[in-house]
Design an enzyme around this catalytic site. Structure first.
Site, PDB file in Angstrom:
ATOM      1  N   GLU A 214       0.873  -1.179   0.000  1.00 63.69           N
ATOM      2  CA  GLU A 214       0.000   0.000   0.000  1.00 63.69           C
ATOM      3  C   GLU A 214       0.902   1.219   0.000  1.00 63.69           C
ATOM      4  O   GLU A 214       1.385   1.644   1.051  1.00 63.69           O
ATOM      5  CB  GLU A 214      -0.892  -0.011   1.255  1.00 63.69           C
ATOM      6  CG  GLU A 214      -1.882  -1.151   1.307  1.00 63.69           C
ATOM      7  CD  GLU A 214      -2.996  -1.004   0.277  1.00 63.69           C
ATOM      8  OE1 GLU A 214      -3.225   0.110  -0.220  1.00 63.69           O
ATOM      9  OE2 GLU A 214      -3.627  -2.019  -0.055  1.00 63.69           O
ATOM     10  N   CYS A 248      -2.099   9.369   2.177  1.00 63.52           N
ATOM     11  CA  CYS A 248      -1.644   8.790   0.901  1.00 63.52           C
ATOM     12  C   CYS A 248      -2.568   9.156  -0.240  1.00 63.52           C
ATOM     13  O   CYS A 248      -2.138   9.247  -1.387  1.00 63.52           O
ATOM     14  CB  CYS A 248      -1.549   7.271   1.033  1.00 63.52           C
ATOM     15  SG  CYS A 248      -3.084   6.532   1.591  1.00 63.52           S
TER      16      CYS A 248
HETATM   17  P1  NAD Z   1       7.209   5.192   7.918  1.00 64.54           P
HETATM   18  O1  NAD Z   1       8.499   5.929   7.898  1.00 64.54           O
HETATM   19  O2  NAD Z   1       6.410   5.177   9.151  1.00 64.54           O
HETATM   20  O3  NAD Z   1       7.519   3.706   7.412  1.00 64.54           O
HETATM   21  C1  NAD Z   1       6.488   2.774   7.258  1.00 64.54           C
HETATM   22  C2  NAD Z   1       6.905   1.488   7.903  1.00 64.54           C
HETATM   23  O4  NAD Z   1       8.023   0.956   7.198  1.00 64.54           O
HETATM   24  C3  NAD Z   1       7.337   1.631   9.347  1.00 64.54           C
HETATM   25  O5  NAD Z   1       6.711   0.638  10.132  1.00 64.54           O
HETATM   26  C4  NAD Z   1       8.836   1.427   9.307  1.00 64.54           C
HETATM   27  O6  NAD Z   1       9.323   0.826  10.470  1.00 64.54           O
HETATM   28  C5  NAD Z   1       8.998   0.496   8.125  1.00 64.54           C
HETATM   29  N1  NAD Z   1      10.307   0.567   7.495  1.00 64.54           N
HETATM   30  C6  NAD Z   1      11.100   1.641   7.371  1.00 64.54           C
HETATM   31  N2  NAD Z   1      12.243   1.296   6.724  1.00 64.54           N
HETATM   32  C7  NAD Z   1      12.153  -0.023   6.447  1.00 64.54           C
HETATM   33  C8  NAD Z   1      13.001  -0.978   5.787  1.00 64.54           C
HETATM   34  N3  NAD Z   1      14.176  -0.618   5.280  1.00 64.54           N
HETATM   35  N4  NAD Z   1      12.579  -2.238   5.662  1.00 64.54           N
HETATM   36  C9  NAD Z   1      11.381  -2.614   6.156  1.00 64.54           C
HETATM   37  N5  NAD Z   1      10.535  -1.756   6.771  1.00 64.54           N
HETATM   38  C10 NAD Z   1      10.910  -0.480   6.919  1.00 64.54           C
HETATM   39  O7  NAD Z   1       6.222   5.734   6.824  1.00 64.54           O
HETATM   40  P2  NAD Z   1       6.541   6.398   5.475  1.00 64.54           P
HETATM   41  O8  NAD Z   1       7.191   5.453   4.551  1.00 64.54           O
HETATM   42  O9  NAD Z   1       7.091   7.773   5.686  1.00 64.54           O
HETATM   43  O10 NAD Z   1       4.980   6.569   5.074  1.00 64.54           O
HETATM   44  C11 NAD Z   1       4.587   7.509   4.189  1.00 64.54           C
HETATM   45  C12 NAD Z   1       4.340   6.830   2.847  1.00 64.54           C
HETATM   46  O11 NAD Z   1       3.322   5.852   3.014  1.00 64.54           O
HETATM   47  C13 NAD Z   1       3.831   7.784   1.814  1.00 64.54           C
HETATM   48  O12 NAD Z   1       4.422   7.487   0.578  1.00 64.54           O
HETATM   49  C14 NAD Z   1       2.354   7.481   1.764  1.00 64.54           C
HETATM   50  O13 NAD Z   1       1.743   7.818   0.547  1.00 64.54           O
HETATM   51  C15 NAD Z   1       2.348   6.016   2.017  1.00 64.54           C
HETATM   52  N6  NAD Z   1       1.064   5.611   2.562  1.00 64.54           N
HETATM   53  C16 NAD Z   1       0.302   4.765   1.827  1.00 64.54           C
HETATM   54  C17 NAD Z   1      -0.940   4.399   2.277  1.00 64.54           C
HETATM   55  C18 NAD Z   1      -1.820   3.461   1.516  1.00 64.54           C
HETATM   56  O14 NAD Z   1      -2.723   2.899   2.122  1.00 64.54           O
HETATM   57  N7  NAD Z   1      -1.607   3.257   0.236  1.00 64.54           N
HETATM   58  C19 NAD Z   1      -1.391   4.877   3.515  1.00 64.54           C
HETATM   59  C20 NAD Z   1      -0.581   5.721   4.229  1.00 64.54           C
HETATM   60  C21 NAD Z   1       0.659   6.081   3.770  1.00 64.54           C
END
Ligand code: NAD
Length: 463
Positions: A214, A248
Site C-alpha cells: 500500500e 496517501c
Molecule cells: P514510515 O516511515 O512510518 O515507514 C512505514 C513502515 O516501514 C514503518 O513501520 C517502518 O518501520 C517500516 N520501514 C522503514 N524502513 C524499512 C526498511 N528498510 N525495511 C522494512 N521496513 C521499513 O512511513 P513512510 O514510509 O514515511 O509513510 C509515508 C508513505 O506511506 C507515503 O508514501 C504514503 O503515501 C504512504 N502511505 C500509503 C498508504 C496506503 O494505504 N496506500 C497509507 C498511508 C501512507
C-alpha cells in the site's frame, strides 16, 4: 533481535497450525476484541497521537483513526458469515455431465506480517488487522517508529486484549523493521513509501512471501472546464487540511486551465480562511516532525528556484504549516516527481483534457485520480485512458470511508487491495476445490483412444 522476532513468529505459527480453520464465532470474538480495544481506550489513543504529532486534534483522531477502524470491524462483523461461505463454480460441461462439483473456499494463509506507517498509525495498523483476523489468520504487527507513543500503546493494548499466539506487536527502529520483513511470513502487508517497498520486495522474495503493498505517489486532480470552482476549492482545501495533507490519497497536484487559475485561487483562499478560523485552529494537525517540515520547505524552495510562483494562505493558526501553493515550476523542479504528503499543493496550468491525461500518464500510476466536473463522458475518458488504484468524481478522500470498496494501488502506487470482502480475500488462500462425479472421466482419456474420444475432443472446442 531477529531471533526474538523469529521466536514470536514461531509462537504465532504454532498456534495457527493447531487451529488451522477458526470457526466463525472465534473470528467474530477476535474482531469484537479489536473493537473493544479501540473504544475502551479512546482518550489514551488520542493523547498518544497528539504527543506523536506535536499536536493533533482529538476530534480528528477520534474520527480518522478510531471511528474508521471501528467501522471496518462493524462491516466485517456484519458480513463475515457470507464471506466465509464457499462459492460455487460451474464445472466444465463435460465434467458437469459426469456429476462433478466445483467451488472455491477461503482458508487462512497462516501468519500475516503488518508493517504500518505513521500518518494514521492506528487505522493503518488495525484496518489491515481486521481483514487479517476475519480471514482466520494470526498477525504480527510492526508499527512505525515515527509515532513512538502510539506504537507503544498499541503494543500494550494488543497484549491486553489478545494472547501472544493470536496477535503480537514488535516496536522498534528501522533495524527491527528490516529484520521483521525478512521473516518467513505467509503474507506481508506493507503500508509506506515506494523506496522501502523495493527493499521489502527483495527481502520477501527470499522466502517467496506474498505481498500487499500500500504505497503512495502523486494523486492528480483534473479540473474540467465544467467544474464548479467553489466546490473544487473547498474540497481541495479539506484534502490539504485534513491530517495536514499527510494522507496517501491526498490531492497532490492540480491540473487547471490557465484562464481559470485566478478564480480558483480566490475560491481556495476563501475556503482556507473558513477552515482556518480562530475556532478551527484547535482542530488542526501538525506536520509530524521537523524532518518532514524541512522536506516540505525544500520542495517549496526548489519549486521557487525553478521558476514556480509561490503563494501561502495564512490563517489565524500561525503555528500550523500554512497551505502553500506552487504554480508552474519548470519541469526540473523536484516537486513534480516527489510525493508531497503535506499541506503544499502543486498546480500546473494545463486545461485541455487530452493534455491533462497525457500529463498524468507520463508518471507511474497514482493511488487515485480525482476528477472535478459535470461531464460523465469526460469522467469515462479519464477512467478508460488512465490507470490508478481508485477514481473519484467531485470529491476527495471520502472514497476511503466506504468499507465495501477495495483499497490499494497499482504499479508505483502498490499492489493488492484490501478492506471489506477484498481484504478477506487478499489474506485468504482461496482454494479451488473439485469433487469428481460418478463417471470415470480419466478412463475416457486413457489410451487406446477411440473414435468417440476423438469426436468428443473436437466437440469440446465448440462449447
Ligand atoms: P514510515 O516511515 O512510518 O515507514 C512505514 C513502515 O516501514 C514503518 O513501520 C517502518 O518501520 C517500516 N520501514 C522503514 N524502513 C524499512 C526498511 N528498510 N525495511 C522494512 N521496513 C521499513 O512511513 P513512510 O514510509 O514515511 O509513510 C509515508 C508513505 O506511506 C507515503 O508514501 C504514503 O503515501 C504512504 N502511505 C500509503 C498508504 C496506503 O494505504 N496506500 C497509507 C498511508 C501512507
Amino acid at each position: 533481535m531477529s531471533s526474538n522476532l523469529q521466536r514470536q513468529l514461531d509462537i504465532l505459527r504454532g498456534a495457527y497450525q493447531l487451529e488451522r480453520f477458526p470457526s466463525l464465532s472465534i473470528r467474530l470474538d477476535r474482531l469484537r476484541r479489536v473493537k473493544a480495544m479501540l473504544s475502551e481506550n479512546e482518550s489514551a489513543w488520542c493523547e498518544a497521537l497528539s504527543e506523536d504529532f506535536g499536536y493533533r486534534s482529538v476530534d480528528q483522531s477520534s474520527f480518522a483513526d478510531i471511528t474508521t477502524s471501528i467501522k471496518s470491524v462493524n462491516h466485517a462483523l456484519k458480513n463475515l458469515k457470507f464471506w466465509m461461505k464457499a462459492e460455487r463454480r460451474t464445472p466444465d460441461l463435460s465434467l458437469r455431465m459426469s456429476g462433478a462439483k466445483t467451488y472455491v473456499e477461503a482458508f487462512p494463509k497462516g501468519v500475516v506480517g503488518i508493517v504500518s506507517p505513521w500518518n494514521f498509525p492506528i487505522n493503518l495498523a488495525l484496518s489491515p488487522l481486521v481483514s487479517v483476523l476475519a480471514a482466520g489468520n494470526r498477525a504480527f504487527i510492526k508499527p512505525s517508529e515515527a509515532t513512538p507513543a502510539t506504537s507503544a500503546l498499541l503494543e500494550t493494548l494488543i497484549a491486553k486484549y489478545f494472547s501472544d499466539s493470536e496477535v503480537s506487536v514488535a516496536c522498534g527502529d528501522v533495524d527491527v523493521a528490516q529484520a521483521f520483513v525478512k521473516l518467513p511470513f505467509d503474507h506481508i502487508i506493507y503500508t509506506g513509501g515506494e523506496v522501502v517497498a523495493r527493499h521489502i520486495m527483495r527481502d520477501a522474495a527470499e522466502n517467496l512471501v506474498p505481498l500487499t503493498l500500500e504505497l503512495g505517489g502523486k494523486s492528480p486532480v483534473i479540473v474540467s472546464a465544467s467544474a464548479d470552482l467553489k466546490l473544487t476549492a473547498k474540497r481541495i482545501a479539506f484534502g490539504k487540511y485534513f491530517n495536514a495533507g499527510q494522507i496517501c490519497i491526498a490531492p497532490d497536484y492540480l491540473l487547471i486551465a490557465p484562464e481559470r487559475l485566478d478564480s480558483f485561487l480566490s475560491e481556495l483562499k476563501a475556503a482556507v480562511e473558513t477552515a482556518d478560523s480562530a475556532q478551527g485552529s484547535a482542530d488542526s494537525v501538525s506536520v509530524v516532525n521537523e524532518r518532514h517540515r524541512q522536506r516540505l520547505n525544500n520542495l517549496v524552495l526548489d519549486g521557487e528556484k525553478q521558476g514556480g510562483r509561490i503563494l501561502t494562505f495564512s490563517g489565524v493558526n500561525q503555528s500550523a504549516y500554512q497551505l502553500t501553493v506552487v504554480i508552474d515550476p519548470s519541469d526540473d523542479a523536484s516537486i513534480n516527481c516527489a510525493e508531497i504528503f503535506g499541506p503544499v499543493l502543486l498546480i500546473r496550468t494545463i486545461g485541455n483534457l487530452d493534455e491533462q491525461i497525457a500529463y498524468i500518464n507520463q508518471s507511474s500510476h497514482p493511488l487515485v485520480i480525482y476528477y472535478f466536473g459535470r461531464s460523465e463522458d469526460e469522467f469515462r475518458r479519464v477512467a478508460c485512458e488512465t490507470s490508478s488504484g481508485g477514481l473519484v468524481k467531485n470529491d476527495v478522500i471520502f472514497q476511503y470511508a466506504n468499507d465495501d470498496l477495495p483499497f490499494g494501488g497499482i504499479g508505483g502506487s502498490g499492489m493488492g487491495k484490501y478492506r471489506g470482502e477484498y481484504g478477506f480475500k487478499e489474506f485468504s488462500n482461496n482454494r479451488a476445490v473439485y469433487k469428481s462425479g460418478f463417471i470415470d472421466v480419466s478412463g475416457f482419456v486413457t489410451p487406446p483412444y477411440s473414435d468417440v474420444f476423438r469426436m468428443v475432443n473436437k466437440l469440446m472446442r465448440k462449447i
